[in-house]
Design a protein around this motif. Structure first.
Motif, PDB file in Angstrom:
ATOM      1  N   THR A   1      62.408-100.779  19.353  1.00  0.00           N
ATOM      2  CA  THR A   1      62.740-101.497  18.121  1.00  0.00           C
ATOM      3  C   THR A   1      63.423-100.545  17.149  1.00  0.00           C
ATOM      4  OG1 THR A   1      60.798-102.880  18.441  1.00  0.00           O
ATOM      5  CG2 THR A   1      61.802-102.892  16.258  1.00  0.00           C
ATOM      6  N   HIS A   2      64.665-100.858  16.799  1.00  0.00           N
ATOM      7  CA  HIS A   2      65.413-100.028  15.858  1.00  0.00           C
ATOM      8  C   HIS A   2      65.178-100.520  14.433  1.00  0.00           C
ATOM      9  CE1 HIS A   2      67.245 -98.296  19.320  1.00  0.00           C
ATOM     10  NE2 HIS A   2      67.798 -99.437  19.680  1.00  0.00           N
ATOM     11  N   ALA A   3      65.528 -99.706  13.471  1.00  0.00           N
ATOM     12  CA  ALA A   3      65.366-100.061  12.064  1.00  0.00           C
ATOM     13  C   ALA A   3      66.296-101.223  11.707  1.00  0.00           C
ATOM     14  CB  ALA A   3      65.660 -98.844  11.189  1.00  0.00           C
ATOM     15  N   THR A   4      65.981-101.893  10.630  1.00  0.00           N
ATOM     16  CA  THR A   4      66.786-103.000  10.132  1.00  0.00           C
ATOM     17  C   THR A   4      68.218-102.546   9.899  1.00  0.00           C
ATOM     18  OG1 THR A   4      64.843-103.945   9.068  1.00  0.00           O
ATOM     19  CG2 THR A   4      66.991-104.706   8.276  1.00  0.00           C
TER      20      THR A   4
ATOM     21  N   GLY B   1      78.071-101.099  16.620  1.00  0.00           N
ATOM     22  CA  GLY B   1      79.229-101.290  15.763  1.00  0.00           C
ATOM     23  C   GLY B   1      78.961-101.235  14.276  1.00  0.00           C
ATOM     24  N   ASN B   2      77.696-101.258  13.848  1.00  0.00           N
ATOM     25  CA  ASN B   2      77.389-101.192  12.420  1.00  0.00           C
ATOM     26  C   ASN B   2      77.578 -99.777  11.889  1.00  0.00           C
ATOM     27  OD1 ASN B   2      76.669-103.846  12.596  1.00  0.00           O
ATOM     28  ND2 ASN B   2      74.546-103.560  11.942  1.00  0.00           N
ATOM     29  N   SER B   3      77.972 -99.680  10.643  1.00  0.00           N
ATOM     30  CA  SER B   3      78.054 -98.383   9.965  1.00  0.00           C
ATOM     31  C   SER B   3      76.661 -97.994   9.489  1.00  0.00           C
ATOM     32  CB  SER B   3      78.997 -98.468   8.763  1.00  0.00           C
ATOM     33  OG  SER B   3      80.305 -98.721   9.200  1.00  0.00           O
ATOM     34  N   VAL B   4      76.437 -96.692   9.387  1.00  0.00           N
ATOM     35  CA  VAL B   4      75.181 -96.169   8.848  1.00  0.00           C
ATOM     36  C   VAL B   4      75.523 -95.180   7.741  1.00  0.00           C
ATOM     37  CG1 VAL B   4      73.905 -96.498  11.004  1.00  0.00           C
ATOM     38  CG2 VAL B   4      75.028 -94.326  10.564  1.00  0.00           C
ATOM     39  N   TYR B   5      74.541 -94.839   6.931  1.00  0.00           N
ATOM     40  CA  TYR B   5      74.749 -93.882   5.848  1.00  0.00           C
ATOM     41  C   TYR B   5      73.760 -92.731   5.972  1.00  0.00           C
ATOM     42  CZ  TYR B   5      70.868 -96.523   3.833  1.00  0.00           C
ATOM     43  OH  TYR B   5      69.656 -97.144   3.637  1.00  0.00           O
ATOM     44  N   ALA B   6      74.087 -91.621   5.368  1.00  0.00           N
ATOM     45  CA  ALA B   6      73.237 -90.428   5.422  1.00  0.00           C
ATOM     46  C   ALA B   6      71.846 -90.759   4.896  1.00  0.00           C
ATOM     47  CB  ALA B   6      73.851 -89.301   4.608  1.00  0.00           C
ATOM     48  N   GLY B   7      70.834 -90.383   5.645  1.00  0.00           N
ATOM     49  CA  GLY B   7      69.456 -90.604   5.251  1.00  0.00           C
ATOM     50  C   GLY B   7      68.886 -91.943   5.678  1.00  0.00           C
TER      51      GLY B   7
ATOM     52  N   LEU C   1      67.225 -94.752   7.892  1.00  0.00           N
ATOM     53  CA  LEU C   1      66.308 -94.785   9.020  1.00  0.00           C
ATOM     54  C   LEU C   1      66.999 -95.472  10.188  1.00  0.00           C
ATOM     55  CD1 LEU C   1      63.414 -94.314  10.120  1.00  0.00           C
ATOM     56  CD2 LEU C   1      62.875 -96.617   9.287  1.00  0.00           C
ATOM     57  N   LEU C   2      67.002 -94.813  11.344  1.00  0.00           N
ATOM     58  CA  LEU C   2      67.612 -95.380  12.546  1.00  0.00           C
ATOM     59  C   LEU C   2      66.577 -96.075  13.420  1.00  0.00           C
ATOM     60  CD1 LEU C   2      69.924 -92.411  13.599  1.00  0.00           C
ATOM     61  CD2 LEU C   2      70.507 -94.415  12.214  1.00  0.00           C
ATOM     62  N   GLY C   3      65.416 -95.480  13.549  1.00  0.00           N
ATOM     63  CA  GLY C   3      64.361 -96.011  14.408  1.00  0.00           C
ATOM     64  C   GLY C   3      63.212 -95.031  14.409  1.00  0.00           C
TER      65      GLY C   3
END
Length: 98
Positions: free
Chosen positions: A31-34, A39-45, A47-49
């Motif tokens: 289960t990954h984080a919300t 394909g989604n972008s992520v930002y520094a800091g 939570l990934l999972g």
């Protein structure tokens, strides 16, 4: 980002960064984080999972994060890439840095 299940290294997230760098997070829980999806972008800091035990190759070890840094497809030693400040934040009772 890429999100997939590697048959040997378990649940994996790959984040592509600027200048040809990518960071790879393996052996995650299923289960990954919300907001974490292919394909989604992520930002520094962000939570990934959470750490899991999904890597078949590392089942004999305690639950841990398998972390890699790549430059233009070549795997680098993360200890050579992270700043002293970043490394100091990783040290602690739940972390092992060789």
């Amino acid at each position: 980002s890429q999100v997939f299940e590697d048959p040997m290294m378990g649940y994996t997230i790959v984040i592509k960064h600027a200048s040809g760098y990518s960071t790879v997070y393996k052996n995650l829980s299923p289960t990954h984080a919300t907001g974490i999806a292919e394909g989604n972008s992520v930002y520094a800091g962000q939570l990934l999972g959470t750490v899991g035990d999904s890597a078949l190759l590392e089942l004999a070890e305690e639950a841990h994060l398998h972390f890699e840094i790549h430059l233009d497809g070549e795997q680098l030693d993360p200890l050579d890439c992270l700043t002293a400040s970043a490394l100091s934040r990783l040290e602690g009772a739940d972390s092992v840095i060789d």
